[in-house]
Write a protein that holds these residues in place. Structure first.
Motif, short mmCIF file in Angstrom:
data_model
loop_
_atom_site.label_atom_id
_atom_site.label_comp_id
_atom_site.label_asym_id
_atom_site.label_seq_id
_atom_site.Cartn_x
_atom_site.Cartn_y
_atom_site.Cartn_z
N ASP A 60 60.38 108.17 58.52
CA ASP A 60 58.95 107.90 58.66
C ASP A 60 58.73 106.58 59.39
N GLN A 61 57.67 106.51 60.17
CA GLN A 61 57.40 105.26 60.87
C GLN A 61 56.42 104.40 60.10
N GLN A 62 56.63 103.09 60.17
CA GLN A 62 55.72 102.13 59.54
C GLN A 62 55.53 100.95 60.49
N PRO A 63 54.93 101.22 61.64
CA PRO A 63 54.73 100.12 62.61
C PRO A 63 53.73 99.11 62.06
N TYR A 64 53.85 97.88 62.52
CA TYR A 64 52.94 96.85 62.00
C TYR A 64 52.00 96.30 63.06
N ALA A 65 52.13 96.75 64.29
CA ALA A 65 51.25 96.25 65.34
C ALA A 65 51.04 97.31 66.40
N VAL A 66 49.88 97.23 67.04
CA VAL A 66 49.62 97.99 68.27
C VAL A 66 49.44 96.97 69.36
N VAL A 67 50.16 97.13 70.45
CA VAL A 67 49.94 96.25 71.59
C VAL A 67 49.44 97.10 72.75
N MET A 88 56.49 98.78 66.54
CA MET A 88 55.14 98.66 67.09
C MET A 88 54.79 99.85 67.97
N CYS A 89 53.48 100.11 68.01
CA CYS A 89 52.95 101.15 68.89
C CYS A 89 52.53 100.48 70.19
N VAL A 90 52.84 101.13 71.29
CA VAL A 90 52.55 100.56 72.60
C VAL A 90 51.63 101.48 73.39
N ILE A 91 50.60 100.90 73.94
CA ILE A 91 49.69 101.63 74.83
C ILE A 91 49.60 100.82 76.11
N ARG A 92 49.76 101.47 77.24
CA ARG A 92 49.69 100.74 78.51
C ARG A 92 48.81 101.52 79.49
N ARG A 103 41.27 104.36 72.90
CA ARG A 103 40.58 104.05 71.64
C ARG A 103 41.05 104.96 70.51
N GLY A 104 41.17 106.26 70.83
CA GLY A 104 41.62 107.20 69.80
C GLY A 104 43.02 106.89 69.33
N SER A 105 43.88 106.45 70.23
CA SER A 105 45.25 106.11 69.86
C SER A 105 45.28 104.91 68.94
N ILE A 106 44.45 103.91 69.24
CA ILE A 106 44.39 102.71 68.38
C ILE A 106 43.79 103.08 67.02
N GLU A 107 42.74 103.90 67.06
CA GLU A 107 42.13 104.34 65.79
C GLU A 107 43.16 105.10 64.94
N PHE A 108 43.99 105.89 65.59
CA PHE A 108 45.03 106.62 64.85
C PHE A 108 46.03 105.65 64.22
N ALA A 109 46.47 104.68 65.02
CA ALA A 109 47.47 103.73 64.50
C ALA A 109 46.92 102.94 63.33
N VAL A 110 45.67 102.53 63.42
CA VAL A 110 45.05 101.74 62.35
C VAL A 110 44.71 102.63 61.15
N GLY A 111 44.08 103.75 61.42
CA GLY A 111 43.58 104.59 60.33
C GLY A 111 44.65 105.44 59.66
N GLN A 112 45.58 105.96 60.44
CA GLN A 112 46.58 106.87 59.89
C GLN A 112 47.90 106.19 59.57
N LEU A 113 48.26 105.19 60.37
CA LEU A 113 49.54 104.53 60.15
C LEU A 113 49.39 103.20 59.42
N GLY A 114 48.15 102.76 59.23
CA GLY A 114 47.92 101.52 58.47
C GLY A 114 48.31 100.25 59.19
N VAL A 115 48.28 100.28 60.51
CA VAL A 115 48.66 99.10 61.29
C VAL A 115 47.60 98.00 61.13
N PRO A 116 47.99 96.77 60.77
CA PRO A 116 46.99 95.72 60.52
C PRO A 116 46.67 94.83 61.73
N LEU A 117 47.39 95.03 62.85
CA LEU A 117 47.20 94.11 63.98
C LEU A 117 47.12 94.87 65.29
N VAL A 118 46.12 94.52 66.10
CA VAL A 118 46.00 95.05 67.45
C VAL A 118 45.99 93.86 68.40
#
Ligand SMILES: [Zn+2]
Length: 218
Positions: A60-67, A88-92, A103-118
């Protein structure tokens, strides 16, 4: 059962990773991300990108940041933050421009994966920002979907001042700030941001030194 055998070893990823799992706060996540950049800058990265790292993170993944960064080939995000698989999740996109998929990707990372930092990461000499400056100066809007990038960056160029000789570096900073603010007011992010569960921060990458500087320290 000897006491020596019962004593657990240090957690994988070090103390910061242990605290990160326990707290999951934006503050700890930002400290972890910046520590990774310092390892990269110092020439002492902790993580290699080999298949053993892939296998270790294959559960299972537990990333802590989206960049969210630019597509620029000189700014490889996992490398400059010295992050391993699963961290970390990466969007470029060109000039880290937002669209619904981003936006949807960041919302997914925050809402579904619990990422606390963008983090929104801009960089010097960004070609997308340069294209927006050129389009505004010439009055010639590019065709195709490139127009979307130019349209999204143009307000930052106007804010920076089209006649300013330093318009491009100024516009890059403005554009990072505008992107950060847009995400802080995103429909699904505004609540967690207001509650302090999620932070959206802006950074600027120095192409020559590899350093990431925070533009808007929280
Ligand atoms: Zn760029």
């Amino acid at each position: 059962m000897g006491s020596t055998q019962a004593t657990p070893g240090p957690p994988a990823g070090g103390p910061a990773a242990q605290e990160r799992q326990a707290g999951g706060t934006p503050r700890v996540a930002l400290a972890e991300l910046l520590a990774g950049n310092r390892r990269f800058v110092s020439g002492q990265p902790m993580h290699g990108h080999d298949v053993t790292a892939a296998a270790a993170a294959s559960g299972d993944q537990q990333p802590y940041a989206v960049v969210l960064g630019c597509i620029d080939s000189r700014v490889p995000l996992e490398a400059i933050f010295d992050q391993t698989f699963g961290a970390m999740c990466v969007i470029r996109t060109g000039g880290h421009v937002l669209d619904r998929a981003v936006r949807g990707s960041i919302e997914f990372a925050v809402g579904q994966l619990g990422v606390p930092l963008v983090m929104v990461l801009g960089h010097e000499r960004c070609g997308a920002v340069g294209a927006a400056v050129q389009a505004l100066r010439s009055g010639q809007r590019p065709g195709g979907s490139l127009a979307h990038l130019v349209d999204e960056i143009a307000p930052a160029v106007v804010e920076a001042g089209l006649d300013d000789p330093a318009v491009q570096p100024l516009a890059i900073r403005r554009h990072v700030g505008r992107t950060v603010r847009a995400l802080r007011h995103d429909d699904l992010l505004a609540g967690p941001v207001a509650a302090g569960r999620v932070a959206v921060v802006g950074g600027l990458y120095d192409l020559a030194t590899g350093e990431v500087a925070l533009l808007d320290p929280p």
